[in-house]
Design an enzyme around this catalytic site. Structure first.
Site, mmCIF file in Angstrom:
data_model
loop_
_atom_site.group_PDB
_atom_site.id
_atom_site.type_symbol
_atom_site.label_atom_id
_atom_site.label_comp_id
_atom_site.label_asym_id
_atom_site.label_seq_id
_atom_site.Cartn_x
_atom_site.Cartn_y
_atom_site.Cartn_z
ATOM 1 N N MET A 35 0.853 -1.438 0.018
ATOM 2 C CA MET A 35 -0.121 -0.089 -0.156
ATOM 3 C C MET A 35 0.902 1.130 0.113
ATOM 4 O O MET A 35 0.265 2.200 0.343
ATOM 5 C CB MET A 35 -0.898 -0.132 1.228
ATOM 6 C CG MET A 35 -1.914 -1.359 1.042
ATOM 7 S SD MET A 35 -3.238 -0.935 2.074
ATOM 8 C CE MET A 35 -2.679 -0.730 3.649
ATOM 9 N N HIS A 42 9.365 -3.256 3.220
ATOM 10 C CA HIS A 42 8.899 -3.656 1.887
ATOM 11 C C HIS A 42 10.146 -4.101 0.726
ATOM 12 O O HIS A 42 10.239 -4.599 0.097
ATOM 13 C CB HIS A 42 8.563 -2.410 1.263
ATOM 14 C CG HIS A 42 7.214 -1.989 1.894
ATOM 15 N ND1 HIS A 42 7.002 -0.823 2.575
ATOM 16 C CD2 HIS A 42 5.995 -2.469 2.099
ATOM 17 C CE1 HIS A 42 5.731 -0.703 3.248
ATOM 18 N NE2 HIS A 42 5.022 -1.740 2.708
ATOM 19 N N GLN A 153 6.124 -11.274 7.346
ATOM 20 C CA GLN A 153 5.653 -11.755 8.667
ATOM 21 C C GLN A 153 5.009 -11.136 9.689
ATOM 22 O O GLN A 153 4.337 -11.464 10.475
ATOM 23 C CB GLN A 153 6.325 -13.037 9.061
ATOM 24 C CG GLN A 153 6.143 -14.289 8.666
ATOM 25 C CD GLN A 153 7.689 -15.228 8.813
ATOM 26 O OE1 GLN A 153 8.616 -14.670 9.103
ATOM 27 N NE2 GLN A 153 7.379 -16.322 8.737
ATOM 28 N N SER A 190 6.655 -0.435 10.057
ATOM 29 C CA SER A 190 5.255 -0.305 9.722
ATOM 30 C C SER A 190 5.072 1.308 9.085
ATOM 31 O O SER A 190 5.577 2.103 9.339
ATOM 32 C CB SER A 190 4.185 -0.288 10.779
ATOM 33 O OG SER A 190 2.827 -0.061 10.323
ATOM 34 N N SER A 191 4.235 1.337 7.951
ATOM 35 C CA SER A 191 3.948 2.704 7.407
ATOM 36 C C SER A 191 2.977 3.520 8.479
ATOM 37 O O SER A 191 3.577 4.773 8.348
ATOM 38 C CB SER A 191 3.183 2.594 6.151
ATOM 39 O OG SER A 191 3.962 1.792 5.168
ATOM 40 N N ARG A 192 2.623 2.801 9.353
ATOM 41 C CA ARG A 192 1.918 3.502 10.296
ATOM 42 C C ARG A 192 2.688 4.117 11.721
ATOM 43 O O ARG A 192 2.090 4.935 12.178
ATOM 44 C CB ARG A 192 0.551 2.587 11.101
ATOM 45 C CG ARG A 192 -0.336 2.444 9.957
ATOM 46 C CD ARG A 192 -1.547 1.696 10.621
ATOM 47 N NE ARG A 192 -2.772 1.604 9.645
ATOM 48 C CZ ARG A 192 -3.307 0.848 8.836
ATOM 49 N NH1 ARG A 192 -2.544 -0.433 8.979
ATOM 50 N NH2 ARG A 192 -4.301 0.534 8.103
HETATM 51 O O1 PAF Z 1 -0.112 -5.626 3.652
HETATM 52 C C1 PAF Z 1 -0.358 -4.801 2.979
HETATM 53 O O2 PAF Z 1 0.181 -3.899 2.618
HETATM 54 C C2 PAF Z 1 -2.003 -4.971 2.422
HETATM 55 O O3 PAF Z 1 -2.757 -5.659 2.924
HETATM 56 C C3 PAF Z 1 -1.883 -5.556 0.723
HETATM 57 C C4 PAF Z 1 -1.481 -7.072 1.082
HETATM 58 C C5 PAF Z 1 -0.966 -4.884 0.146
HETATM 59 C C6 PAF Z 1 -3.377 -5.550 0.319
HETATM 60 O O4 PAF Z 1 -3.858 -4.480 0.074
#
Ligand code: PAF
Length: 287
Positions: A35, A42, A153, A190-192
């Site tokens: 996202m 990522h 994970q 986490s992006s958050r």
């Molecule tokens: O983990 C995420 O970033 C989201 O839940 C995903 C797997 C891209 C689905 O929108």
């Protein structure tokens, strides 16, 4: 740093054309759905995909279907320019950045729902969330048709849901789980995390500390229920922490671990709120 020629597209048709071409060349396609607002977690997924595949496709799509009405869809952090650069430097070949109209041109009436594993933990506090995740991931799989897809994970329940979906629906995609990436003090990336105030950020390390406590107590043979109680007490001691859940479950089934047998996999799973920010973390191990 790997620098590939990154191609960015925003329509399903363009992805299909690209995939058709690389398939003809016999390339193995790895897929990293995200996202956006990319971080080292990522990037580690891209690295795993690069190591196992010839071509890496990443999607960036903040999927409205997986956010509840009072959740953070609108304010979810977005920075496409920065993401594009990070993706290119990490070695992504194709970046798919559709808008909501491209993904959902009409009201969505066909959804994927994975019963049981979607129900406890985050499924309880975020009703409908995993239907939204399963639906968009299934749709992205139909578009990208990857050989393998890479998931972190940290979202252990998401991984269990997607693995079960792929198994039940015979989706020809290998699901590759990748380890949690953490800050130096243990906070899971986490992006958050950007939502956290400095004081919340300091106290948020308690998630990791409680998982380390679980590890130490498990090593001394402490019963699972008592471990859970001690983790809960440790988190409650942080004044800004508000517990959503602290659970121990068999993994990936996500049923009670109370009667876990020796050799079974279990997951210590946490969701804790700091102000308006909800953080999750987990530790998967074998008893
Ligand atoms: O983990 C995420 O970033 C989201 O839940 C995903 C797997 C891209 C689905 O929108």
């Amino acid at each position: 740093m790997v620098t590939t020629q990154l191609l960015q597209v925003s329509t399903i048709e363009e992805v299909r054309k690209y995939i058709q071409r690389v398939r003809k060349e016999g390339k193995r396609i790895g897929f990293v759905p995200t996202m956006g607002y990319l971080h080292e977690g990522h990037i580690s997924l891209v690295q795993a995909a690069r190591a196992a595949c010839d071509v890496v496709v990443m999607s960036i799509f903040v999927n409205p279907l997986q956010f509840g009405p009072n959740e953070d869809f609108e304010r979810y952090p977005r920075d496409l320019e920065r993401d594009r650069e990070l993706a290119a430097n990490a070695g992504v070949d194709l970046l798919f950045t559709p808008d909501v109209k491209e993904m959902y041109p009409r009201k969505v009436v066909t959804t994927v729902s994975v019963a049981e594993v979607s129900e406890p933990l985050c499924g309880k506090s975020r009703p409908g969330h995993f239907d939204g995740v399963a639906t968009v991931v299934m749709k992205l799989f139909q578009i990208v048709q990857p050989d393998a897809a890479f998931f972190g994970q940290k979202d252990a329940q998401q991984l269990a849901v997607i693995s079960r979906m792929v198994e039940d629906l015979s989706v020809p995609v290998e699901i590759v789980p990748c380890p949690i990436v953490r800050e130096a003090d243990g906070l899971a990336l986490s992006s958050r995390n950007v939502y956290l105030t400095p004081e919340e950020r300091k106290q948020a390390v308690v998630l990791f500390r409680s998982l380390k406590l679980a590890e130490a107590l498990l090593a001394t043979g402490t019963p699972l229920r008592e471990i859970r109680e001690q983790m809960t007490a440790m988190i409650k001691a942080e004044p800004l922490a508000e517990i959503d859940y602290v659970e121990v479950m068999k993994y990936p089934e996500l049923v009670s671990a109370e009667h876990a047998e020796k050799g079974e996999r279990i997951c210590f799973a946490l969701a804790v709120r700091f102000g308006r920010t909800r953080l999750i973390d987990n530790w998967i191990t074998t008893v």
